[in-house]
Design a protein around this motif. Structure first.
Motif, PDB file in Angstrom:
ATOM      1  N   MET A  77      94.276 135.924   3.840  1.00 23.65           N
ATOM      2  CA  MET A  77      92.849 135.965   4.042  1.00 23.65           C
ATOM      3  C   MET A  77      92.115 136.918   3.176  1.00 23.65           C
ATOM      4  N   GLY A  78      92.521 137.992   3.019  1.00 26.19           N
ATOM      5  CA  GLY A  78      91.967 139.022   2.016  1.00 26.19           C
ATOM      6  C   GLY A  78      92.039 138.442   0.894  1.00 26.19           C
ATOM      7  N   ARG A  79      93.032 137.955   0.059  1.00 31.30           N
ATOM      8  CA  ARG A  79      93.203 137.237  -1.041  1.00 31.30           C
ATOM      9  C   ARG A  79      92.301 136.221  -1.358  1.00 31.30           C
ATOM     10  N   PHE A  80      92.087 135.271  -0.126  1.00 27.65           N
ATOM     11  CA  PHE A  80      91.103 134.219  -0.248  1.00 27.65           C
ATOM     12  C   PHE A  80      89.751 134.689  -0.296  1.00 27.65           C
ATOM     13  N   ALA A  81      89.403 135.514   0.374  1.00 29.36           N
ATOM     14  CA  ALA A  81      88.149 136.227   0.231  1.00 29.36           C
ATOM     15  C   ALA A  81      87.755 136.881  -0.997  1.00 29.36           C
ATOM     16  N   ARG A  82      88.644 137.419  -1.816  1.00 32.03           N
ATOM     17  CA  ARG A  82      88.494 138.038  -3.104  1.00 32.03           C
ATOM     18  C   ARG A  82      88.721 136.842  -4.112  1.00 32.03           C
ATOM     19  N   GLY A  83      88.998 135.580  -3.725  1.00 32.70           N
ATOM     20  CA  GLY A  83      89.075 134.595  -4.711  1.00 32.70           C
ATOM     21  C   GLY A  83      90.448 134.723  -5.582  1.00 32.70           C
ATOM     22  N   GLU A  84      91.659 135.433  -5.192  1.00 26.10           N
ATOM     23  CA  GLU A  84      92.837 135.449  -5.821  1.00 26.10           C
ATOM     24  C   GLU A  84      94.084 134.529  -5.010  1.00 26.10           C
ATOM     25  N   GLY A  85      94.822 134.362  -5.866  1.00 28.91           N
ATOM     26  CA  GLY A  85      95.738 133.350  -5.448  1.00 28.91           C
ATOM     27  C   GLY A  85      97.201 134.159  -5.342  1.00 28.91           C
ATOM     28  N   PHE A  86      97.988 133.846  -4.480  1.00 28.87           N
ATOM     29  CA  PHE A  86      99.167 134.710  -4.134  1.00 28.87           C
ATOM     30  C   PHE A  86     100.017 134.692  -5.394  1.00 28.87           C
ATOM     31  N   ASP A  87     100.036 133.330  -6.098  1.00 31.43           N
ATOM     32  CA  ASP A  87     100.915 133.254  -6.939  1.00 31.43           C
ATOM     33  C   ASP A  87     100.526 133.695  -8.358  1.00 31.43           C
ATOM     34  N   GLU A  88      99.244 134.096  -8.429  1.00 28.77           N
ATOM     35  CA  GLU A  88      98.728 134.591  -9.780  1.00 28.77           C
ATOM     36  C   GLU A  88      98.905 136.103 -10.017  1.00 28.77           C
ATOM     37  N   GLY A  89      99.185 136.625  -8.989  1.00 28.71           N
ATOM     38  CA  GLY A  89      99.563 138.182  -8.955  1.00 28.71           C
ATOM     39  C   GLY A  89     100.541 138.489  -9.834  1.00 28.71           C
ATOM     40  N   PRO A  90     100.758 139.786 -10.485  1.00 29.35           N
ATOM     41  CA  PRO A  90     101.815 140.385 -11.262  1.00 29.35           C
ATOM     42  C   PRO A  90     102.915 140.542 -10.453  1.00 29.35           C
ATOM     43  N   ALA A  91     104.039 140.442 -10.672  1.00 26.61           N
ATOM     44  CA  ALA A  91     105.186 141.020 -10.214  1.00 26.61           C
ATOM     45  C   ALA A  91     105.525 142.204 -11.238  1.00 26.61           C
ATOM     46  N   LEU A  92     105.115 143.229 -10.669  1.00 22.92           N
ATOM     47  CA  LEU A  92     105.378 144.625 -11.226  1.00 22.92           C
ATOM     48  C   LEU A  92     106.647 145.235 -11.384  1.00 22.92           C
ATOM     49  N   ASP A  93     107.673 144.601 -10.517  1.00 21.78           N
ATOM     50  CA  ASP A  93     108.908 145.156 -10.557  1.00 21.78           C
ATOM     51  C   ASP A  93     109.831 144.743 -11.477  1.00 21.78           C
ATOM     52  N   PHE A  94     109.109 143.403 -12.237  1.00 18.21           N
ATOM     53  CA  PHE A  94     110.135 142.649 -13.279  1.00 18.21           C
ATOM     54  C   PHE A  94     109.650 142.903 -14.688  1.00 18.21           C
ATOM     55  N   ASN A  95     110.054 142.451 -15.765  1.00 18.64           N
ATOM     56  CA  ASN A  95     109.827 142.424 -16.977  1.00 18.64           C
ATOM     57  C   ASN A  95     109.719 141.034 -17.428  1.00 18.64           C
ATOM     58  N   SER A  96     109.393 140.529 -18.576  1.00 18.42           N
ATOM     59  CA  SER A  96     109.130 139.402 -19.098  1.00 18.42           C
ATOM     60  C   SER A  96     110.256 138.422 -19.167  1.00 18.42           C
ATOM     61  N   ASP A  97     111.805 139.165 -19.100  1.00 14.39           N
ATOM     62  CA  ASP A  97     112.999 138.418 -19.316  1.00 14.39           C
ATOM     63  C   ASP A  97     113.237 137.935 -17.885  1.00 14.39           C
ATOM     64  N   ALA A  98     112.519 138.559 -16.812  1.00 12.48           N
ATOM     65  CA  ALA A  98     112.834 137.705 -15.514  1.00 12.48           C
ATOM     66  C   ALA A  98     112.649 136.207 -15.522  1.00 12.48           C
ATOM     67  N   ILE A  99     111.629 135.598 -16.244  1.00 12.67           N
ATOM     68  CA  ILE A  99     111.557 134.326 -16.546  1.00 12.67           C
ATOM     69  C   ILE A  99     112.722 133.562 -17.230  1.00 12.67           C
TER      70      ILE A  99
END
Length: 451
Positions: free
Chosen positions: A135-157
Motif C-alpha cells: 500500500m505504501g509503495r502504491f501511494a508513492r507511485g512506486e513498483g516493487f519490481d522497480e526497486g534496486p536490489a542493493l545486496d547484489f551487483n550487475s553480475d547477478a543478472i
C-alpha cells in the motif's frame, strides 16, 4: 446516490449493508478497508443478505455519530461522504468512501501493526506486513519490481539467459539491461532491480523462493487425485512457455471441418490460456511469501492464481471492461518486448473473446484470500430453463425501472397471486431481485438480475 440501484446489487468488494449501528467496530473496519482498497458504499438501515430496508429512527444523530467515530478512530484521517436518503416513511444513511491516496489507513486502537484492513470480496481482512508495504509503495507511485536490489551487483543478472530470451525478437546488448530497467544506478553503482532478479537473476529463487509456477493436472473436478504435476522453476519467460505447454499436453484435441480442410481445436483455447498465465506472472505480488503462481487443470475447468490482491483501486467488475493497473512495470515491459504481453488491459478481453469463439462460458475472476484466481470453464454456458410465464416476466423487467407485482401481473395477464408465486421462484433462482422492506411489503419492486 441511487438507493434503488444499490439495493438491486449484492454485497461485495464495494458495497455493504448494515441493519443498524449497534456495534460500530465492524463499520469502522469496513471504512478502513474501503479506503485502503477500492472504495465503496455502506448503507445503514438495510439488512445484509435480504436487502430489506428497515431504515433508521434518527438519521441526523446517526450521521453525527458516524462522522465523529471516523474522525476519532482512524488515521490518517478519512472524510467519507455521508448522505441521508429518504425511503418510504423512513431513512437510510449512506456512507461513500473513496479509494485513498493516503493509504494505508488503520484503526488507532489496534495500531499500525494490526489495525490495517483491506476488502476481499464481501469481507474485511487484516493486512499483513507485506500488504501494508505494498500500500505504501502504491501511494508513492512506486513498483516493487522497480526497486534496486542493493545486496547484489550487475553480475547477478544472467546476461546469457536474457540474450537467449530476446534472441527471436532482437539482439540484446549489455546497455539494453539499463534501458529495460533490469539494471539501475544507485549512488553511482550499477545494481539489478527487483524485476531484473525476478526475470533473469542467476540465483533468483534464493531471494524470491516463490517466483515460479506450480502446474498440476487433476482427475475429475477436485484435487483428490493428481495425474501429473510439474514445478516450473526456470526464469519467468521460459516458465510461461512451459506452463502453456503443460496445459496443451493435457488438453483434449478434436477435429473441426472448415470447408474441405480439417482443423485441430483444443478444448481449452490457447489464446485464453496464454493470456491467463502471462497476466498471472505480470500481476503477481512477489513480495508475498508462502505460495507460487499455481495452475490447476481439471476435467471441467482450468484455474490459474497468483499471489496478491487486485491492484488498489481496481475491482473485479473493471477487468472485463479492459481497465488495468500493472503491478510490475519492469516485468510487464520485458514481457511486452518479448511479444508475450500486448497492450496493457487488453488480455482479459482477448480471453473472453477466445472462450466465446470456442463456445465456452466466459472466464471468472475472483479474489481468494490474498490471491487472484481466474477460472476458464471447459464447458459451455448453462442456460437456465424458464417456462413461458417466467420468460414473460423477465421480458417485462427488461425495460429498466423496477415493476410492482400488480404491474407485472397486468402485463402478463396472470392473477396477482399467481404472479407472486412465479416471482418468488425467479428470485430464488437468482434471475430476479426484489427491493422493499420485506416479503410482505405490498410496494416492493422487482428488477431483472444482472447476468
Amino acid at each position: 446516490m441511487d438507493l434503488i440501484e444499490l439495493l438491486t446489487q449484492t454485497e461485495g468488494k464495494t458495497l455493504e449493508f448494515k441493519r443498524d449501528l449497534s456495534s460500530p467496530e465492524p463499520l469502522l473496519r469496513t471504512i478502513v478497508a474501503f479506503a485502503n482498497t477500492s472504495g465503496g458504499v455502506i448503507l445503514i438501515g438495510v439488512e445484509g443478505g435480504t436487502r430489506r430496508v428497515r431504515g433508521v429512527s434518527d438519521p441526523l444523530a446517526l450521521e453525527e455519530r458516524v462522522a465523529s467515530r471516523v474522525s476519532d478512530t482512524i488515521r490518517p484521517q478519512i472524510i467519507p461522504d455521508i448522505e441521508i436518503i429518504a425511503y418510504r416513511n423512513t431513512h437510510v444513511v449512506a456512507i461513500a468512501v473513496w479509494p485513498s491516496p493516503a493509504r494505508p489507513h488503520n484503526l488507532i486502537r489496534e495500531g499500525r501493526e494490526r489495525g490495517v484492513y483491506v476488502r476481499v470480496g464481501s469481507t474485511n481482512r487484516r493486512a499483513d506486513e507485506s500488504l501494508v508495504a505494498e500500500m505504501g509503495r502504491f501511494a508513492r507511485g512506486e513498483g516493487f519490481d522497480e526497486g534496486p536490489a542493493l545486496d547484489f551487483n550487475s553480475d547477478a543478472i544472467d546476461f546469457r539467459v536474457a540474450s537467449e530470451s530476446f534472441a527471436r525478437v532482437r539482439r540484446l546488448a549489455r546497455r539494453d539491461l539499463e534501458t529495460l530497467r533490469l539494471l539501475t544506478r544507485h549512488q553511482g553503482r550499477l545494481v539489478p532491480t527487483v524485476g531484473g532478479l525476478l526475470l533473469f537473476g542467476r540465483d533468483r529463487l534464493t531471494t524470491f523462493p516463490d517466483a515460479w509456477i506450480q502446474a498440476g493436472r487433476f482427475q475429475g473436478v477436485d484435487r483428490a487425485r493428481i495425474v501429473d504435476h510439474s514445478n516450473l522453476v526456470t526464469h519467468l519467460p521460459a516458465a510461461i512457455e512451459a506452463a502453456v505447454a503443460f496445459v496443451e499436453k493435457h488438453s483434449a484435441r478434436g477435429a473441426h471441418i472448415v470447408g474441405l480442410r480439417r482443423e485441430d481445436r483444443w478444448n481449452v483455447p490457447p489464446v485464453a490460456v496464454r493470456e491467463a498465465i502471462v497476466n498471472a506472472v505480470a500481476h503477481a505480488d512477489y513480495s508475498q511469501k508462502g505460495a507460487p503462481i499455481r495452475l490447476a487443470l481439471f476435467d471441467d475447468r482450468l484455474e490459474i492464481e497468483n499471489p496478491g490482491l487486485l491492484p488498489f483501486g481496481l475491482t473485479l467488475a473493471d477487468l472485463p471492461r479492459g481497465v488495468s493497473k500493472l503491478r510490475n512495470r519492469v516485468i510487464g515491459r520485458v514481457l511486452h518486448e518479448l511479444g508475450l504481453m500486448e497492450q496493457w488491459g487488453s488480455g482479459v478481453q482477448r480471453m473472453i473473446a477466445a472462450c466465446a469463439d470456442s463456445g465456452l462460458a466466459p472466464p471468472v475472476w475472483e479474489e481468494v484470500g490474498t490471491r487472484v484466481r481466474v477460472t476458464i470453464p471447459l464447458t459451455g454456458a448453462r442456460n437456465v430453463e424458464v417456462d413461458v410465464r417466467g420468460t414473460a416476466i423477465l421480458k417485462v423487467l427488461d425495460h429498466g425501472n423496477g415493476r410492482s407485482t400488480k404491474a407485472i401481473s397486468a402485463a402478463i395477464g396472470l392473477s396477482t397471486r399467481a404472479t407472486r408465486v412465479r416471482l418468488a421462484s425467479l428470485v430464488g433462482r437468482g434471475l430476479v431481485r426484489e427491493v422493499g422492506t420485506g416479503p410482505q411489503d405490498p410496494r416492493r419492486l422487482y428488477f431483472r438480475a444482472a447476468p
